[in-house]
Design a protein around this motif. Structure first.
Motif, PDB file in Angstrom:
ATOM      1  N   GLY A 165       5.902   7.297 -12.052  1.00  0.00           N
ATOM      2  CA  GLY A 165       6.301   6.919 -10.700  1.00  0.00           C
ATOM      3  C   GLY A 165       7.366   5.847 -10.607  1.00  0.00           C
ATOM      4  O   GLY A 165       7.674   5.377  -9.507  1.00  0.00           O
ATOM      5  N   LYS A 166       7.978   5.461 -11.735  1.00  0.00           N
ATOM      6  CA  LYS A 166       8.982   4.388 -11.698  1.00  0.00           C
ATOM      7  C   LYS A 166      10.191   4.769 -10.851  1.00  0.00           C
ATOM      8  O   LYS A 166      10.613   4.015  -9.977  1.00  0.00           O
ATOM      9  CB  LYS A 166       9.445   4.042 -13.128  1.00  0.00           C
ATOM     10  N   SER A 167      10.749   5.936 -11.119  1.00  0.00           N
ATOM     11  CA  SER A 167      11.911   6.379 -10.347  1.00  0.00           C
ATOM     12  C   SER A 167      11.533   6.644  -8.893  1.00  0.00           C
ATOM     13  O   SER A 167      12.315   6.361  -7.971  1.00  0.00           O
ATOM     14  CB  SER A 167      12.520   7.642 -10.963  1.00  0.00           C
ATOM     15  N   THR A 168      10.357   7.194  -8.681  1.00  0.00           N
ATOM     16  CA  THR A 168       9.902   7.438  -7.309  1.00  0.00           C
ATOM     17  C   THR A 168       9.809   6.140  -6.532  1.00  0.00           C
ATOM     18  O   THR A 168      10.196   6.077  -5.353  1.00  0.00           O
ATOM     19  CB  THR A 168       8.552   8.160  -7.320  1.00  0.00           C
ATOM     20  N   LEU A 169       9.334   5.085  -7.169  1.00  0.00           N
ATOM     21  CA  LEU A 169       9.248   3.782  -6.505  1.00  0.00           C
ATOM     22  C   LEU A 169      10.628   3.295  -6.086  1.00  0.00           C
ATOM     23  O   LEU A 169      10.836   2.893  -4.931  1.00  0.00           O
ATOM     24  CB  LEU A 169       8.590   2.768  -7.447  1.00  0.00           C
ATOM     25  N   MET A 172       3.842  -0.014 -15.164  1.00  0.00           N
ATOM     26  CA  MET A 172       3.165   1.017 -14.378  1.00  0.00           C
ATOM     27  C   MET A 172       2.603   2.104 -15.286  1.00  0.00           C
ATOM     28  O   MET A 172       3.191   2.432 -16.314  1.00  0.00           O
ATOM     29  CB  MET A 172       4.137   1.661 -13.377  1.00  0.00           C
ATOM     30  N   THR A 173       1.485   2.649 -14.884  1.00  0.00           N
ATOM     31  CA  THR A 173       0.945   3.830 -15.534  1.00  0.00           C
ATOM     32  C   THR A 173       0.094   4.575 -14.525  1.00  0.00           C
ATOM     33  O   THR A 173      -0.595   3.960 -13.705  1.00  0.00           O
ATOM     34  CB  THR A 173       0.121   3.478 -16.789  1.00  0.00           C
ATOM     35  N   GLY A 174       0.201   5.903 -14.533  1.00  0.00           N
ATOM     36  CA  GLY A 174      -0.614   6.716 -13.639  1.00  0.00           C
ATOM     37  C   GLY A 174      -0.445   6.407 -12.168  1.00  0.00           C
ATOM     38  O   GLY A 174      -1.372   6.609 -11.378  1.00  0.00           O
ATOM     39  N   GLY A 175       0.722   5.910 -11.786  1.00  0.00           N
ATOM     40  CA  GLY A 175       0.962   5.611 -10.378  1.00  0.00           C
ATOM     41  C   GLY A 175       0.455   4.268  -9.916  1.00  0.00           C
ATOM     42  O   GLY A 175       0.537   3.944  -8.728  1.00  0.00           O
ATOM     43  N   PRO A 212      -1.169  12.142  -5.462  1.00  0.00           N
ATOM     44  CA  PRO A 212      -0.180  11.062  -5.306  1.00  0.00           C
ATOM     45  C   PRO A 212       0.483  10.670  -6.621  1.00  0.00           C
ATOM     46  O   PRO A 212      -0.177  10.595  -7.657  1.00  0.00           O
ATOM     47  CB  PRO A 212      -1.005   9.903  -4.736  1.00  0.00           C
ATOM     48  N   VAL A 213       1.800  10.438  -6.554  1.00  0.00           N
ATOM     49  CA  VAL A 213       2.540   9.904  -7.694  1.00  0.00           C
ATOM     50  C   VAL A 213       2.482   8.382  -7.684  1.00  0.00           C
ATOM     51  O   VAL A 213       2.370   7.745  -8.734  1.00  0.00           O
ATOM     52  CB  VAL A 213       4.006  10.396  -7.652  1.00  0.00           C
ATOM     53  N   LEU A 214       2.565   7.793  -6.503  1.00  0.00           N
ATOM     54  CA  LEU A 214       2.367   6.359  -6.310  1.00  0.00           C
ATOM     55  C   LEU A 214       1.052   6.156  -5.574  1.00  0.00           C
ATOM     56  O   LEU A 214       0.814   6.788  -4.537  1.00  0.00           O
ATOM     57  CB  LEU A 214       3.516   5.739  -5.512  1.00  0.00           C
ATOM     58  N   ARG A 262       0.818  -1.219   0.000  1.00  0.00           N
ATOM     59  CA  ARG A 262       0.000   0.000   0.000  1.00  0.00           C
ATOM     60  C   ARG A 262       0.852   1.271   0.000  1.00  0.00           C
ATOM     61  O   ARG A 262       0.572   2.241   0.717  1.00  0.00           O
ATOM     62  CB  ARG A 262      -0.976   0.000   1.190  1.00  0.00           C
ATOM     63  N   LEU A 263       1.889   1.275  -0.822  1.00  0.00           N
ATOM     64  CA  LEU A 263       2.831   2.398  -0.840  1.00  0.00           C
ATOM     65  C   LEU A 263       2.236   3.591  -1.581  1.00  0.00           C
ATOM     66  O   LEU A 263       1.811   3.482  -2.732  1.00  0.00           O
ATOM     67  CB  LEU A 263       4.137   1.968  -1.509  1.00  0.00           C
ATOM     68  N   VAL A 264       2.242   4.724  -0.910  1.00  0.00           N
ATOM     69  CA  VAL A 264       1.747   5.984  -1.473  1.00  0.00           C
ATOM     70  C   VAL A 264       2.848   7.032  -1.328  1.00  0.00           C
ATOM     71  O   VAL A 264       3.501   7.125  -0.286  1.00  0.00           O
ATOM     72  CB  VAL A 264       0.471   6.467  -0.747  1.00  0.00           C
TER      73      VAL A 264
END
Length: 256
Positions: free
Chosen positions: A43-47, A226-229, A19-21, A9-11
């Motif tokens: 959000g790939k890099s953010t993850l 991934m798309t749209g977080g 939210p990006v994620l 449940r990562l946000v």
């Protein structure tokens, strides 16, 4: 060393309410190469950066198995966070080398997290660390470049130094944020192959954020789209269809 990573449940919000994620759930077990694909800004890099806490999550859990314990990276602070992060190897898009230092000195910086502040400041490394660094340079094909300054290397060579530095940490998990985006196609293949091989040989999971879908298909054990977080695909490369890619990237004209 085998690491298991469980994201629950990562946000992540950089701005409140945007939210990006968006409640990411992923389980990364054992070994093998997991590639994260998707359009820019999804959000790939953010993850990747939430996992090693270069970015602080807004909510959720990031459970990482370390030697003798399981930690929640999302909640760690201070000394506990520094101890945990030394077990997470990171390979960067722009290499993040100290240009004026030699190749050997850059690789040895991967052990700084294991030294006292005084020994780290003086760069007092154990003889076995120096021996391991030479072995890693041989592994990545740069044994003959140990004494050269980092700024004298090509892009592919710099990325190999970055991989050796990350492996110098003896990580439980290896992360790579767009490690091939600045490289030519041949070198990109070599870098992805090297990352996968090292993950398999060392028994650790490798997570790569990558834009090259075909490269991901050829060398990954698992693809996360991934798309749209959100995660909209999670499975083997041969299960990734054009329909999935349409959902991830919002069209198929780029495939033609």
């Amino acid at each position: 060393m085998s690491g298991a990573l469980h994201i629950e449940r990562l946000v992540k919000e950089y701005k409140p309410g945007a939210p990006v994620l968006k409640s990411i759930d992923l389980a990364i077990e054992g070994t093998g190469l997991t590639s994260i694909i998707g359009p820019s800004g999804t959000g790939k890099s953010t993850l990747i950066r939430c996992i090693n806490r270069l970015v602080a999550p807004t909510s959720g859990r990031i459970l990482l198995d370390l030697p003798g314990e399981r930690v929640n990276m999302a909640q760690l602070q201070g000394r506990a966070l520094r101890r945990a992060r030394r077990h997470i190897g990171m390979v960067f898009q722009e290499y993040n080398l100290v240009e004026r230092l030699s190749v050997m000195e850059n690789v040895l910086t991967g052990r700084l997290g294991y030294l006292s502040a005084w020994r780290a400041w003086r760069r007092q490394f154990d003889p076995e660390d120096v021996e391991r660094a030479y072995a890693l340079l041989d592994t990545v094909g740069l044994a003959a470049f140990a004494g050269q300054r980092a700024d004298a290397l090509s892009g592919g060579q710099r990325q190999r130094v970055g991989i050796a530095r990350a492996l110098m940490q003896q990580p439980a998990v290896l992360l790579a944020d767009e490690p091939t985006s600045s490289l030519d196609p041949k070198t990109s293949v070599e870098i992805i192959q090297l990352l996968r091989e090292q993950g398999v040989q060392r028994g650790i999971p490798v997570m790569v954020n990558i834009h090259d879908v075909e490269l991901a298909r050829r060398y990954s054990d698992r693809i996360v789209g991934m798309t749209g977080g959100h995660v909209v695909y999670d499975g083997p490369p041969d299960g990734l269809t054009d329909e999935h890619l349409h959902t991830i990237y919002g069209g198929t004209a780029w495939l033609e």
